[in-house]
Design a protein around this motif. Structure first.
Motif, PDB file in Angstrom:
ATOM      1  N   SER A   1      12.984   8.699  -1.605  1.00 27.20           N
ATOM      2  CA  SER A   1      13.677   7.419  -1.006  1.00 27.20           C
ATOM      3  C   SER A   1      12.559   6.384  -0.841  1.00 27.20           C
ATOM      4  CB  SER A   1      14.229   7.946   0.579  1.00 27.20           C
ATOM      5  OG  SER A   1      12.976   8.277   1.417  1.00 27.20           O
ATOM      6  N   ASP A   2      11.336   6.475  -0.877  1.00 25.68           N
ATOM      7  CA  ASP A   2      10.303   5.525  -0.674  1.00 25.68           C
ATOM      8  C   ASP A   2       9.500   5.472  -2.116  1.00 25.68           C
ATOM      9  OD1 ASP A   2       7.287   5.023  -0.057  1.00 25.68           O
ATOM     10  OD2 ASP A   2       8.648   3.637   1.267  1.00 25.68           O
ATOM     11  N   PRO A   3       9.543   4.107  -2.499  1.00 28.70           N
ATOM     12  CA  PRO A   3       9.115   3.885  -3.944  1.00 28.70           C
ATOM     13  C   PRO A   3       7.636   4.301  -4.058  1.00 28.70           C
ATOM     14  CG  PRO A   3       9.326   1.845  -2.854  1.00 28.70           C
ATOM     15  CD  PRO A   3       9.883   2.885  -2.141  1.00 28.70           C
TER      16      PRO A   3
ATOM     17  N   TRP B   1      14.878   0.435   1.478  1.00 27.83           N
ATOM     18  CA  TRP B   1      14.995   0.360   0.012  1.00 27.83           C
ATOM     19  C   TRP B   1      16.248   0.556  -0.654  1.00 27.83           C
ATOM     20  CZ3 TRP B   1      10.819  -1.832  -2.403  1.00 27.83           C
ATOM     21  CH2 TRP B   1       9.737  -1.795  -2.010  1.00 27.83           C
ATOM     22  N   ARG B   2      16.665  -0.336  -1.575  1.00 28.47           N
ATOM     23  CA  ARG B   2      18.020   0.341  -2.512  1.00 28.47           C
ATOM     24  C   ARG B   2      17.425   0.416  -3.838  1.00 28.47           C
ATOM     25  NH1 ARG B   2      21.012  -2.770  -6.105  1.00 28.47           N
ATOM     26  NH2 ARG B   2      23.301  -2.021  -6.336  1.00 28.47           N
TER      27      ARG B   2
ATOM     28  N   VAL C   1       5.484   2.360 -14.745  1.00 27.18           N
ATOM     29  CA  VAL C   1       5.721   1.907 -13.458  1.00 27.18           C
ATOM     30  C   VAL C   1       5.483   0.294 -13.293  1.00 27.18           C
ATOM     31  CG1 VAL C   1       5.381   2.159 -10.809  1.00 27.18           C
ATOM     32  CG2 VAL C   1       5.025   3.996 -12.627  1.00 27.18           C
ATOM     33  N   ARG C   2       6.428  -0.514 -12.803  1.00 26.19           N
ATOM     34  CA  ARG C   2       6.296  -1.826 -12.571  1.00 26.19           C
ATOM     35  C   ARG C   2       6.176  -2.280 -11.026  1.00 26.19           C
ATOM     36  NH1 ARG C   2      10.599  -4.633 -15.489  1.00 26.19           N
ATOM     37  NH2 ARG C   2       9.541  -6.613 -15.079  1.00 26.19           N
ATOM     38  N   VAL C   3       5.332  -3.112 -10.363  1.00 27.21           N
ATOM     39  CA  VAL C   3       5.277  -3.271  -9.275  1.00 27.21           C
ATOM     40  C   VAL C   3       5.072  -4.823  -9.010  1.00 27.21           C
ATOM     41  CG1 VAL C   3       4.280  -3.204  -6.941  1.00 27.21           C
ATOM     42  CG2 VAL C   3       4.219  -1.022  -8.642  1.00 27.21           C
ATOM     43  N   GLU C   4       6.102  -5.322  -7.937  1.00 28.52           N
ATOM     44  CA  GLU C   4       5.910  -6.827  -7.702  1.00 28.52           C
ATOM     45  C   GLU C   4       5.903  -6.622  -6.318  1.00 28.52           C
ATOM     46  OE1 GLU C   4       8.933  -8.980  -9.437  1.00 28.52           O
ATOM     47  OE2 GLU C   4       9.066  -8.055 -11.355  1.00 28.52           O
ATOM     48  N   GLY C   5       4.951  -7.703  -5.574  1.00 28.82           N
ATOM     49  CA  GLY C   5       4.828  -7.991  -4.263  1.00 28.82           C
ATOM     50  C   GLY C   5       3.927  -9.051  -3.869  1.00 28.82           C
TER      51      GLY C   5
ATOM     52  N   VAL D   1      -1.648  -5.268  -2.231  1.00 28.14           N
ATOM     53  CA  VAL D   1      -0.461  -5.485  -2.649  1.00 28.14           C
ATOM     54  C   VAL D   1       0.603  -4.791  -2.006  1.00 28.14           C
ATOM     55  CG1 VAL D   1       1.202  -6.070  -4.737  1.00 28.14           C
ATOM     56  CG2 VAL D   1      -1.191  -6.050  -5.188  1.00 28.14           C
ATOM     57  N   VAL D   2       1.580  -5.617  -1.396  1.00 26.46           N
ATOM     58  CA  VAL D   2       2.680  -4.955  -0.572  1.00 26.46           C
ATOM     59  C   VAL D   2       3.804  -5.237  -1.410  1.00 26.46           C
ATOM     60  CG1 VAL D   2       4.187  -5.265   1.454  1.00 26.46           C
ATOM     61  CG2 VAL D   2       1.755  -5.806   1.512  1.00 26.46           C
ATOM     62  N   PRO D   3       4.375  -4.213  -1.887  1.00 31.19           N
ATOM     63  CA  PRO D   3       5.491  -4.481  -2.992  1.00 31.19           C
ATOM     64  C   PRO D   3       6.836  -4.515  -2.314  1.00 31.19           C
ATOM     65  CG  PRO D   3       4.882  -2.121  -2.382  1.00 31.19           C
ATOM     66  CD  PRO D   3       4.129  -2.705  -1.650  1.00 31.19           C
ATOM     67  N   ASP D   4       7.657  -5.389  -2.982  1.00 31.11           N
ATOM     68  CA  ASP D   4       9.070  -5.720  -2.662  1.00 31.11           C
ATOM     69  C   ASP D   4       9.912  -4.900  -3.583  1.00 31.11           C
ATOM     70  OD1 ASP D   4       9.009  -7.906  -4.321  1.00 31.11           O
ATOM     71  OD2 ASP D   4       8.833  -9.347  -2.750  1.00 31.11           O
ATOM     72  N   ARG D   5       9.661  -4.912  -4.936  1.00 35.60           N
ATOM     73  CA  ARG D   5      10.375  -4.579  -5.907  1.00 35.60           C
ATOM     74  C   ARG D   5       9.610  -3.391  -6.977  1.00 35.60           C
ATOM     75  NH1 ARG D   5      14.572  -7.092  -9.220  1.00 35.60           N
ATOM     76  NH2 ARG D   5      14.460  -6.522 -11.552  1.00 35.60           N
ATOM     77  N   VAL D   6      10.066  -2.383  -7.123  1.00 40.85           N
ATOM     78  CA  VAL D   6       9.210  -1.264  -7.818  1.00 40.85           C
ATOM     79  C   VAL D   6      10.192  -0.602  -8.729  1.00 40.85           C
ATOM     80  CG1 VAL D   6       7.709   0.732  -7.720  1.00 40.85           C
ATOM     81  CG2 VAL D   6       7.844  -0.840  -5.827  1.00 40.85           C
TER      82      VAL D   6
END
Length: 213
Positions: A24-26, A206-207, A107-111, A177-182
């Motif tokens: 449930s958690d990226p 997280w959706r 894996v791609r991470v944005e934040g 980096v604090v992610p908001d999209r993974v």
């Protein structure tokens, strides 16, 4: 070039990935995949492509080593005066990409990115090899230098100044980096790859969704 690049293809068929397979958690899901990459002896499993954008709107990217996954954040260290440091100061958002070809995974991470606390940078800096600590003082990262000899000379100079204990330079430290999209990508046959995207909502939940390849 005699090689036809358009003919280079690799079909992927090792594993599948479904949202139902994911935690449930990226960040926890990333740690699971990172552990599997390390166990599989992937070459440089912590290497990540860090993309940043300056106030001029020009993107820039480079490979940096991940040095921690702490409190849900991705941590790396660098020179604050480097090009990436200057861009982060101007626009505190980055994108990270991990590619593990042996596992046919990405894996791609944005934040949002910010400096870690000084004591955190101090602790990591003290764990580095002596010569790497000297290098942090010697290298004015991203600046033009007249020759390699000048860099070696500077390293020797700081070696004389700090023969035993090397303090952390004020211009060197960590970013988190604090992610908001993974997004997790698993290669599949016929380019019908599996992509699972986590998006952070305002309530900190997280959706999870599947994306078309």
């Amino acid at each position: 070039m005699s090689i036809n690049l358009a003919d280079i293809r690799q079909d992927y068929a090792r594993q599948e990935l479904s949202p139902d397979d994911c935690l449930s958690d990226p960040v926890a899901q990333f740690e699971r995949w990172l552990a599997e990459a390390i166990e599989a002896r992937v070459l440089e499993p912590t290497a990540m492509h860090v993309a940043s954008v300056g106030d001029d709107g020009r993107p820039s990217a480079r490979i940096v080593l991940l040095k921690g996954v702490e409190d849900g954040q991705f941590v790396f260290y660098t020179n604050y005066h480097s090009r990436k440091g200057s861009q982060i100061d101007a626009q505190p958002w980055v994108a990270l990409t991990f590619f593990w070809p042996e596992l046919e995974r990405q894996v791609r991470v944005e934040g949002r990115v910010a400096r870690v606390a000084p004591e955190v940078s101090d602790a990591y800096f003290d764990s580095r090899p002596y010569t790497s600590r000297l290098g942090a003082w010697a290298s004015e990262q991203s600046s033009e230098i007249p020759s390699k000899a000048e860099l070696v000379k500077r390293a020797a100079m700081f070696g004389v100044r700090y023969p035993l204990k090397v303090p952390r330079p004020p211009h060197w430290g960590g970013y988190a980096v604090v992610p908001d999209r993974v997004e997790f990508w698993q290669g599949r046959p016929s380019r019908l790859h599996d992509r699972v995207l986590y998006t952070l909502h305002d309530d900190a939940s997280w959706r999870i969704a599947r994306l078309a390849p």
